[in-house]
Write a protein that holds these residues in place. Sequence first.
Motif, mmCIF file in Angstrom:
data_model
loop_
_atom_site.group_PDB
_atom_site.id
_atom_site.type_symbol
_atom_site.label_atom_id
_atom_site.label_comp_id
_atom_site.label_asym_id
_atom_site.label_seq_id
_atom_site.Cartn_x
_atom_site.Cartn_y
_atom_site.Cartn_z
ATOM 1 N N LEU A 90 -13.947 11.349 39.649
ATOM 2 C CA LEU A 90 -15.685 11.873 39.342
ATOM 3 C C LEU A 90 -15.484 13.277 39.757
ATOM 4 C CD1 LEU A 90 -18.579 11.180 38.850
ATOM 5 C CD2 LEU A 90 -18.745 10.673 41.345
ATOM 6 N N ARG A 91 -14.725 13.740 40.658
ATOM 7 C CA ARG A 91 -14.894 15.441 40.736
ATOM 8 C C ARG A 91 -14.248 15.981 39.668
ATOM 9 N NH1 ARG A 91 -12.973 13.723 46.019
ATOM 10 N NH2 ARG A 91 -14.664 14.408 47.954
ATOM 11 N N PRO A 119 -19.062 11.375 46.546
ATOM 12 C CA PRO A 119 -19.542 12.752 46.735
ATOM 13 C C PRO A 119 -20.771 13.241 45.614
ATOM 14 C CG PRO A 119 -17.570 13.054 45.653
ATOM 15 C CD PRO A 119 -17.669 11.585 45.849
ATOM 16 N N ASP A 120 -21.835 13.752 46.050
ATOM 17 C CA ASP A 120 -22.816 14.315 45.471
ATOM 18 C C ASP A 120 -22.261 15.552 44.553
ATOM 19 O OD1 ASP A 120 -25.120 15.184 44.269
ATOM 20 O OD2 ASP A 120 -26.289 15.200 46.103
ATOM 21 N N VAL A 126 -24.413 6.004 38.653
ATOM 22 C CA VAL A 126 -24.866 4.487 39.217
ATOM 23 C C VAL A 126 -23.868 3.654 39.234
ATOM 24 C CG1 VAL A 126 -27.295 5.090 38.074
ATOM 25 C CG2 VAL A 126 -25.282 3.941 36.672
ATOM 26 N N GLY A 127 -24.012 2.371 40.025
ATOM 27 C CA GLY A 127 -23.233 1.438 40.200
ATOM 28 C C GLY A 127 -23.303 -0.002 39.420
#
Length: 287
Positions: A90-91, A119-120, A126-127
């Motif tokens: 995701l980062r 992390p934001d 969303v999951g």
Amino acid sequence: MTLGLRPGNPAEPRHNDPGTIAVVGLGRLGAVLADRLAERFPVLLNDSDPAVARRVAAELSLPDMDQREILTAADTVLLCVPPQETAAALRRLAALTDQVGRRALFVNMATSVPTEDLPDLGVEVVGLKPVCQFTAVALGLKTVLVTSAPRRIGLLRTLAADLGEVVLGPEACVGPANRAATKAALRACADLAAELTGRGLPTDIVRAAIRNVFVGTALDYPPSDANPYTRSVLDEIAAEAATATRPPAAPAPVAAPFAPPDAALVPPDALGWTAWAERPVTPGGPA
């Protein structure tokens, strides 16, 4: 292949249309999901291992792209990487999103990674947690998928319409449920294999008993009195339990209609569902 790509910012309302879908992570579940979703949507593929991406792309006749190309083209990105790699993936994607200037919706599929713990990074995540095993998905068996994101549930239901029912609930319950079911199934299969092998049956008969009779019986659970064979087996189980010298290790199978476990044995909020349903909701609700 014509992708039917759409311009615009997918962060804006899309009338529950997931648009072009990218699957990042092409392990067993990711590849199966890509195959199933490609029946209804344009699907793009990406994997950290280029050789895996090329192989799956060739098998499914779908395009594989690098992550920058994915973010340029996709509206919805399914993160199907191993759980321990979800945050790092995701980062990387969030950093590329800032460079590309086009924001996709990211969907965290890892059942053991709470979406709220990611992390934001300034992207929408969303999951969507499937109560499933990849072989069952590949065979087309419908399941239940859990999300804690009411604002996106319409889009998620459109995306997963052929996979099963999307429900609102605590995503954290899915991982433990999947693991408990997997452990119980493996134990039961091992016990059955040992019993039938001990009776001198050949391997092909043992495998057929597990993969056909055992699995078929599970698919028909809870059992119905309308089937006389099943009724006779239930009667046999009840008789064995009544004459046993010690209590059985687990409760005897319950005939239909299905009755939930005794509340004294399983706390009603053991997996957090009740607390989640009764949580206070702020105006606008969670994402």
